[in-house]
Design an enzyme around this catalytic site. Sequence first.
Site, short mmCIF file in Angstrom:
data_model
loop_
_atom_site.label_atom_id
_atom_site.label_comp_id
_atom_site.label_asym_id
_atom_site.label_seq_id
_atom_site.Cartn_x
_atom_site.Cartn_y
_atom_site.Cartn_z
N CYS A 33 0.82 -1.21 0.00
CA CYS A 33 0.00 0.00 0.00
C CYS A 33 0.85 1.27 0.00
O CYS A 33 0.34 2.36 -0.19
CB CYS A 33 -0.92 0.05 1.22
SG CYS A 33 -2.12 -1.27 1.23
N ASP A 35 2.75 2.38 2.66
CA ASP A 35 2.99 2.99 3.97
C ASP A 35 3.31 1.91 5.00
O ASP A 35 2.52 1.00 5.21
CB ASP A 35 1.74 3.73 4.47
CG ASP A 35 1.48 5.01 3.68
OD1 ASP A 35 2.36 5.88 3.71
OD2 ASP A 35 0.42 5.10 3.05
N CYS A 58 4.34 8.36 2.54
CA CYS A 58 4.20 9.72 2.05
C CYS A 58 4.36 10.71 3.21
O CYS A 58 4.57 10.32 4.36
CB CYS A 58 2.85 9.89 1.38
SG CYS A 58 1.48 9.66 2.51
N CYS A 102 -5.34 5.75 4.54
CA CYS A 102 -4.20 4.96 4.10
C CYS A 102 -2.91 5.31 4.85
O CYS A 102 -2.08 4.44 5.10
CB CYS A 102 -3.99 5.08 2.60
SG CYS A 102 -3.61 6.72 2.01
#
Lengths: 121, 385
Positions: A33, A35, A58, A102
């Site tokens: 994903c 992360d 991120c 997320c």
Amino acid sequence: MYSDKVMDHFQNPRNVGEIPDADGIGVEGNARCGDIMKIWIKVEDNRIVDVKFKTFGCAAAVATSSMITELVIGKTIEEAEKITNTAVAEALDGLPPVKMHCSNLAADALKKAIEDYKAKH
Amino acid sequence: MKTVYLDHAATTSVRDEVLEAMLPYFKDSFGNASSVHSFGREAKKALDTARETVAEILNADFNEIIFTSGGTESNNLAIKGAAHQYKQRGTHLITSAIEHPAVLNPMKELEKEGFTVTYLPVNEQGIVSVEAFQNAVRDDTILVSIMHANNEIGTIQPIAAIGKIARERGILMHTDAVQSVGYLNIDVDDLNVDLLTLSAHKIYGPKGVGALYVRKGVQLVPQIRGGAQERRKRAGTENTAGIVGLAKALELAHREQAAVVPKIEKLRDRLLEGILQIPHTRLNGSRTERLPNNINVCFEFIEGESLLLNLDLKGIAGSSGSACTSGSLEPSHVLLALGLPHEIAHGSLRLTLGRDNTDAEIDYVLECLPPIVERLRQMSPLYNG
């Protein structure tokens, strides 16, 4: 897109690193994903006295990781367990909606570190 | 702060010469090209001249050029227009797995309407195989759409070879040439294409205008209904200033291609060589069959958005195929089509050069990038360096 606080924590993340003799370690997220957060806690007399983290992800993932280390130092285990992902996001003056599910996983990683601590002690 | 723009595949600035050519058509020569009076005739004349210019550069005829609102509309018109027109002949379409969403999403819409679409895979270099295309062709195939050069990894597809087979089998051939204009030969006869998409803003023209080449004899069902403009293929009052800008931008890109492209390629090669010195870094896509201005690399153990924001803080503008920059949870479909694992695809960086980039800018990027990558890796739980 990001608040000033998010950008501050992203540019100058607090408490990056590892604790070699940590009392609890938690990992949340997965590389698929995009992360992953890993968190190390040091506990003395039921109080979190040191926290370090490493994060692949991120800006939101880095900032939430950094923020939770600030929120949690000095807290008792019971107080730390009550910290939610939403509270972390609020402490950063909010996150873009798309990032809320997320990349907002620092509180989950912390909970896993506390479980790890409890299992060992 | 110093800024370095390395995102020319996203868009470019409007060149002075282009802007100058456009300006009269906003105010003084504002007529509607469909009007009979002198104002209208003036606009019509500007459209005719622009159409002649575009046709000449594509080695096409004046009547084979349709002006649109951009690459997305041209792709929609070509694909849906042809599919709807020729559905009595067959309902099978062929495209590739690495097309732009402006091709993939019309294809998906057609699937819902009952068409069957074959998505050709690419090899690990990011190239569609001519043989795979040949094997995918069926008796009911009516249209194939393969991009000339990929927008993310810059790989150049064998359009002429695919087009040749398509023609032999009576299949219409469309190519999205939005990224290749100004860099590659876009002669529609050399490429063996029946439909070709162009956009102005990738070649120092304005946003919101593009063109579709439609070979003589090919019919399309219009996708926008209204007046009789653009030979009844695209209704709506023509964007005169934009169309003049498109023609000027294309004219300049075509004229200067031989002089400018080697200069850009030399800078690109130096930047790429420098970047590949960073450990655990790989180039995505072919090294040779590639647009001369494109770099797309993956840095293992780090995530693309973090990298982009750090570069942005240094004034460097790039892009990434990371999920975080696409608004979805999935990283780039192009990188995944190359066979890259998700966690690697998340760490991609695309840098696309343009005609104004300098040696000093390349030096600056090569000075800023390695420490940023190292810092993010030091923070990454995946990295044990």
